[in-house]
Design an enzyme around this catalytic site. Structure first.
Site, PDB file in Angstrom:
ATOM      1  N   LYS A  63     -12.140  -0.930  -1.331  1.00 25.34           N
ATOM      2  CA  LYS A  63     -11.237  -0.154  -2.170  1.00 25.34           C
ATOM      3  C   LYS A  63     -11.787  -0.084  -3.595  1.00 25.34           C
ATOM      4  CE  LYS A  63      -7.845  -0.221   1.278  1.00 25.34           C
ATOM      5  NZ  LYS A  63      -7.098  -1.082   2.163  1.00 25.34           N
ATOM      6  N   SER A 110       0.799  -1.225   0.000  1.00 25.46           N
ATOM      7  CA  SER A 110       0.000   0.000   0.000  1.00 25.46           C
ATOM      8  C   SER A 110       0.836   1.281   0.000  1.00 25.46           C
ATOM      9  CB  SER A 110      -0.950  -0.002   1.192  1.00 25.46           C
ATOM     10  OG  SER A 110      -0.210  -0.154   2.385  1.00 25.46           O
ATOM     11  N   HIS A 145      -5.580  -4.209  -2.218  1.00 25.13           N
ATOM     12  CA  HIS A 145      -5.320  -3.256  -3.307  1.00 25.13           C
ATOM     13  C   HIS A 145      -5.216  -3.939  -4.672  1.00 25.13           C
ATOM     14  CE1 HIS A 145      -4.738   0.351  -0.858  1.00 25.13           C
ATOM     15  NE2 HIS A 145      -4.114  -0.428   0.005  1.00 25.13           N
TER      16      HIS A 145
HETATM   17  C1  LIG Z   1      -7.207  -1.322   3.554  1.00 22.31           C
HETATM   18  C2  LIG Z   1      -6.525  -2.597   3.849  1.00 22.31           C
HETATM   19  C3  LIG Z   1      -7.051  -3.510   4.775  1.00 22.31           C
HETATM   20  C4  LIG Z   1      -8.247  -3.167   5.634  1.00 22.31           C
HETATM   21  O1  LIG Z   1      -9.417  -3.220   4.916  1.00 22.31           O
HETATM   22  P1  LIG Z   1     -10.698  -2.422   5.433  1.00 22.31           P
HETATM   23  O2  LIG Z   1     -11.814  -3.029   4.680  1.00 22.31           O
HETATM   24  O3  LIG Z   1     -10.458  -0.985   5.109  1.00 22.31           O
HETATM   25  O4  LIG Z   1     -10.802  -2.649   6.905  1.00 22.31           O
HETATM   26  C5  LIG Z   1      -6.423  -4.726   4.926  1.00 22.31           C
HETATM   27  N1  LIG Z   1      -5.310  -5.033   4.220  1.00 22.31           N
HETATM   28  C6  LIG Z   1      -4.747  -4.171   3.356  1.00 22.31           C
HETATM   29  C7  LIG Z   1      -3.526  -4.558   2.604  1.00 22.31           C
HETATM   30  C8  LIG Z   1      -5.342  -2.923   3.136  1.00 22.31           C
HETATM   31  O5  LIG Z   1      -4.785  -2.066   2.281  1.00 22.31           O
END
Ligand SMILES: *Cc1c(COP(=O)(O)O)cnc(C)c1O
Length: 382
Positions: A237, A178, A206
């Site tokens: 996302k 990320s 992602h």
């Molecule tokens: C955003 C994210 C999460 C958490 O997901 P949410 O649905 O926002 O709680 C978990 N793992 C990664 C790699 C992320 O980027």
């Protein structure tokens, strides 16, 4: 009175680490109104621009009329509604796995999965740049944590070789990282997991919606659907919704229903969210144009930044870091962009290693050529 909190806040402020909320008073999109200022948005995980999609809004409205709003109880009591089951069926078909299970968020999925599968006597191998929710899952599990340097397969192999006989082992990695926008070496991870009899878990937060021919993620892009034990990802996302999934065997699903505390001890997600996610998954599978637009934008922006001499690290996805070095440089550039009505977040240590403070640009399918040119020109002129 809570005596220690003011001291803490003051320290955050003097260390330049104090964070505060900004208010968005528009819908989500390539342009948002942030603290009253209309800005171009280069900070969203809504890569495909689905967060405000008409089809998803209609699906959600219909679901509310059909199923109401709240789920009323946890999934194991009376909260397991048809909308949840439909989403799970859709996900296992999409991912070509036997089965799938939906969690209320990615954070809850990761803490629940890792702590359910691993215990005190076990070993978790985790990439140094993995998401915080994975780390928290490992801490909850009380397993031994072996953190390997980012994407360093030789280091991982050395750690696996050194493991005592008879331990349960789990290798866990983000598919797209990320902060750097680079991807995990998935075939090598599969190979190591086989050779050293470790389970493999991939977090596609992602990757889901943006990678692979049909948008199923990095596992699809690499053709490794049958080789990854646990495919986790989020609807928060690229799908523009909320919630998370895990895809794998039917036994994995049954095991998590019986052991994952963040699944068992929480109210089921409202059925309207599950219905919106189902609609988003349909769009992701059918609408290749969005992914094509996204990658056209990504390639255009990354190439332009590199031509101008900026360091975009190993990024190959919609997350493009511009590595600047010092925290003050990164914060300064982010500030000057904001003065020109462009919002790009500066990321500083300890979120990223010392000396690699950066702008973290995220690209959307809905950005126009003009948006990208404006960003490039303003960065250059600053
Ligand atoms: C955003 C994210 C999460 C958490 O997901 P949410 O649905 O926002 O709680 C978990 N793992 C990664 C790699 C992320 O980027």
């Amino acid at each position: 009175m809570i005596p220690w909190i003011k001291q803490d806040i003051d320290k955050l402020k003097t260390d330049n680490l104090y964070r505060q909320l900004r208010e968005v008073s528009s819908t989500q999109g390539r342009e948002i109104v942030l603290n009253g200022q209309r800005v171009l948005n280069f900070c969203s995980n809504d890569y495909l621009g689905l967060a405000n999609d008409e089809r998803i809004k209609t699906a959600a409205k219909n679901a509310i009329d059909r199923e109401g709003f709240g789920a009323g109880a946890s999934r194991l009591v009376t909260g397991n509604m048809s909308a949840h089951m439909l989403l799970e069926k859709k996900m296992s078909q999409f991912k070509k796995t036997e089965s799938s299970l939906v969690f209320s968020s990615g954070y809850m999925a990761n803490t629940g999965i890792v702590s359910a599968l691993m215990g005190r006597d076990d070993i978790v191998y985790s990439d140094r740049l993995n998401h915080a929710s994975i780390i928290d899952g490992i801490i909850l599990s009380r397993a031994r944590l072996e953190r390997y340097p980012h994407n360093d397969m030789e280091a991982l192999e050395r750690l696996l070789k050194d493991a005592p006989q008879g331990k349960r082992k789990l290798i866990v990695t983000d598919s797209v990282f990320s902060m750097d926008g680079d991807v995990a070496p998935l075939s090598k991870l599969v190979e190591l997991s086989r050779r050293y009899e470790a389970c493999l878990m991939v977090d596609e937060a992602h990757g889901f919606g943006v990678l692979g021919t049909n948008g199923a993620g990095l596992v699809e892009a690499c053709g490794l659907e049958n080789d990854v034990d646990i495919q986790m990802g989020t609807f928060s996302k690229a799908a523009g919704c909320f919630g998370a999934y895990v895809c794998g065997s039917q036994l994995l699903r049954e095991y998590l229903i019986n052991h994952a505390r963040s699944f068992i001890y929480t109210t089921a997600m409202p059925p309207v969210i599950a219905a919106a996610c189902s609609c988003a998954v349909d769009i992701i599978q059918q609408d290749n144009d969005r992914r094509e637009n996204l990658y056209r934008n990504v390639n255009y922006l990354r190439t332009a930044l590199q031509k101008s001499g900026y360091n975009t690290a190993q990024s190959s996805t919609a997350i493009i870091p511009v590595i600047l070095g010092s925290a003050s440089e990164a914060v300064g550039l982010s500030q000057r962009l904001l003065e020109q009505d462009i919002f790009v977040q500066a990321i500083r240590p300890p979120t990223v290693p010392e000396g690699t403070a950066r702008l973290r640009i995220t690209v959307m399918a809905t950005h126009t050529q003009d948006d990208l040119d404006k960003l490039i020109n303003v960065i250059k002129s600053c």
